[in-house]
Scaffold this motif. Structure first.
Motif, PDB file in Angstrom:
ATOM      1  N   SER A   1      36.352  15.362  32.080  1.00  0.00           N
ATOM      2  CA  SER A   1      35.130  15.245  33.023  1.00  0.00           C
ATOM      3  C   SER A   1      34.517  14.646  34.114  1.00  0.00           C
ATOM      4  CB  SER A   1      34.511  15.556  31.299  1.00  0.00           C
ATOM      5  OG  SER A   1      34.526  14.189  31.037  1.00  0.00           O
TER       6      SER A   1
ATOM      7  N   ASN B   1      28.035  20.472  32.018  1.00  0.00           N
ATOM      8  CA  ASN B   1      28.985  20.733  31.647  1.00  0.00           C
ATOM      9  C   ASN B   1      28.387  21.843  30.727  1.00  0.00           C
ATOM     10  OD1 ASN B   1      30.235  18.331  33.366  1.00  0.00           O
ATOM     11  ND2 ASN B   1      30.428  17.412  31.729  1.00  0.00           N
TER      12      ASN B   1
ATOM     13  N   LEU C   1      22.800  14.338  33.453  1.00  0.00           N
ATOM     14  CA  LEU C   1      24.443  14.484  32.563  1.00  0.00           C
ATOM     15  C   LEU C   1      23.711  15.773  31.502  1.00  0.00           C
ATOM     16  CD1 LEU C   1      27.071  15.964  32.956  1.00  0.00           C
ATOM     17  CD2 LEU C   1      27.679  13.955  32.062  1.00  0.00           C
TER      18      LEU C   1
ATOM     19  N   GLY D   1      33.251  16.907  37.118  1.00  0.00           N
ATOM     20  CA  GLY D   1      32.118  15.318  37.356  1.00  0.00           C
ATOM     21  C   GLY D   1      31.674  14.998  39.297  1.00  0.00           C
TER      22      GLY D   1
ATOM     23  N   SER E   1      22.939  17.592  36.304  1.00  0.00           N
ATOM     24  CA  SER E   1      25.196  17.823  36.119  1.00  0.00           C
ATOM     25  C   SER E   1      25.232  18.747  34.194  1.00  0.00           C
ATOM     26  CB  SER E   1      25.476  16.876  36.158  1.00  0.00           C
ATOM     27  OG  SER E   1      26.562  16.885  37.466  1.00  0.00           O
TER      28      SER E   1
ATOM     29  N   THR F   1      31.620  17.669  26.457  1.00  0.00           N
ATOM     30  CA  THR F   1      32.699  16.180  27.556  1.00  0.00           C
ATOM     31  C   THR F   1      33.012  15.139  26.381  1.00  0.00           C
ATOM     32  OG1 THR F   1      30.076  16.891  28.438  1.00  0.00           O
ATOM     33  CG2 THR F   1      30.703  14.555  28.925  1.00  0.00           C
TER      34      THR F   1
ATOM     35  N   THR G   1      26.633  21.470  39.549  1.00  0.00           N
ATOM     36  CA  THR G   1      25.368  19.862  40.077  1.00  0.00           C
ATOM     37  C   THR G   1      24.688  21.004  40.239  1.00  0.00           C
ATOM     38  OG1 THR G   1      27.887  17.886  39.401  1.00  0.00           O
ATOM     39  CG2 THR G   1      25.864  17.893  40.214  1.00  0.00           C
TER      40      THR G   1
ATOM     41  N   THR H   1      31.861  21.858  36.148  1.00  0.00           N
ATOM     42  CA  THR H   1      30.982  21.524  36.078  1.00  0.00           C
ATOM     43  C   THR H   1      29.945  21.933  36.805  1.00  0.00           C
ATOM     44  OG1 THR H   1      31.931  19.199  35.911  1.00  0.00           O
ATOM     45  CG2 THR H   1      29.321  19.271  36.336  1.00  0.00           C
TER      46      THR H   1
END
Ligand code: DP6
Length: 391
Positions: free
Chosen positions: A124, A114, A67, A128, A112, A118, A51, A49
């Protein structure tokens, strides 16, 4: 004039897959577990992840989290606990040094992304919350250690506390009522045993099963097997696992990993009403791993399953040709093998029906390895004007 500056910091954080499983809370509010656990942090090249946390007086007066471009609810108790604890740490820095900007009073904007789907059920929430806590700690310039931050990330999602470290990580359950000793510590860095590989078989699940949060609550309330697991089985496995990692003893690492997964899923079956995370495809993966080990005459591959049907198979690089090779032979041209030098192997003696079930049920593979903890990055997901960057 008010300071309109946009303060920001970014990080990436990894996924971890437990080899001694966390299952059960003794305090759901503080997210305190009924047993300790151990995990392997996976490489961020494949699963991470990313962020960015920002704050500014120019932001609307509320905390937000985006996200993969979709707004998330941040009003839940878990996210709020993380924000509150991090703000409190910043606030005491500000109190000690009045020249510091009062970031603790500003709204947070968190963005954020990924690098994996997800919805695939790939831990996740661990990556996260680890990334969220690490990014805000960077933004606030907190001197906190990864173990300090693990205490905060744990309140977001239990398994997230282990993603503050790379390599091999233990979450010590602790005994204090306030949870101050329920933290993650490094068992060994990735460099200690860098040859560890993980092959994830993503099983096409039609619908989401019981979430781990509610599943473990029902297990604690109804399963008698669970008591034995928490009091006798896990303490024994913790000791064996930490020793196996220190000695790089794959045979013991693998055996304990598989027995742990089996023990955890037994308590799920012993839950009333029962919880089934494993399906026919998961069981086919178990069968193929058993056949690979039987043929090798020792444990060279180890399966483990979390709260879903995906299989994670650990093995060492020296056995990649056999373990990944056999599975590549079974699964053929699926996405995920690209760029890896894995030669298809046919060792014979692999259950043909299990291979067929895997072929039909696995939608994608991820071949990865043990990896590092959160990495600070200058790559930001928020533009200089404070707006989230569009991909
Ligand atoms: C089966 O960390 O997702 O993956 O603390 O309620 O957020 P919460 O649960 P979560 O549970 C993970 C359970 C597991 C085992 C493990 O990762 O140790």
């Amino acid at each position: 004039m008010a300071d309109k500056k946009i303060y920001q910091a970014s990080t990436t954080a990894p996924v971890n897959i437990a080899v001694v499983k966390y299952w059960g809370k003794r305090d759901p509010k503080l997210n305190l577990p009924t047993n300790s656990s151990v995990s392997v942090t996976l490489s961020q090249a494949d699963l991470r992840t990313h962020t960015t946390a920002a704050c500014s007086t120019s932001f609307n007066n509320e905390d937000t989290l985006l996200l993969n471009s979709s707004p998330q609810d941040v009003t839940g108790a878990r996210t709020q606990a993380c924000f509150r604890e991090l703000r409190a740490l910043r606030s005491s820095l500000e109190a000690a040094d009045p020249s510091l900007p009062k970031l603790s009073t500003l709204p947070l904007r968190i963005v954020s992304e990924n690098n994996f789907p997800t919805a695939a059920g790939l831990a996740s929430s661990a990556a996260g919350f680890a990334a969220l806590v690490r990014a805000i700690a960077n933004l606030y310039e907190l001197p906190s250690s990864p173990t300090d931050l693990s205490r905060i990330a744990r309140q977001g999602s239990g398994s997230a506390c282990r993603s503050l470290f790379g390599g091999y990580v233990a979450w010590q359950m602790g005994s204090k009522a306030d949870g101050s000793d329920s933290v993650a510590v490094e068992v060994a860095p990735a460099s200690h045993w860098p040859t560890m590989r993980a092959l994830i078989l993503v099983v096409s699940a039609e619908k989401k099963g019981v979430s781990s949060t509610s599943g473990m609550q029902i297990t604690v309330a109804t399963s008698e097997l669970f008591q034995r697991r928490a009091e006798i089985v896990v303490p024994k496995h913790m000791e064996l696992m930490e020793k196996a990692i220190k000695e790089k003893d794959f045979a013991t690492f693998g055996k304990v990993t598989m027995m742990e997964s089996n023990s955890f899923h037994s308590t799920c079956l012993d839950t009333y009403p029962p919880i089934f995370y494993l399906n026919d495809v998961s069981r086919a993966a178990i069968r193929v791993v058993e056949d690979i080990n039987k043929k090798a005459g020792k444990i060279i591959a180890a399966y483990t399953f979390d709260a879903g049907p995906n299989a994670v198979i650990y093995f060492e690089e020296e056995n990649a040709d056999v373990v990944a090779g056999v599975l590549k032979g079974a699964l053929g041209s699926l996405e995920g093998w690209h760029g890896r030098e894995i030669k298809v192997q046919d060792i014979g003696e692999v259950d043909a029906r299990a291979v067929q079930v895997l072929k039909e049920g696995v939608s994608r593979v991820i071949l990865t390895s043990v990896g590092e903890g959160p990495i600070r990055t200058e790559e930001s997901l928020i533009a200089e004007n404070g707006e989230p960057l569009q991909k």
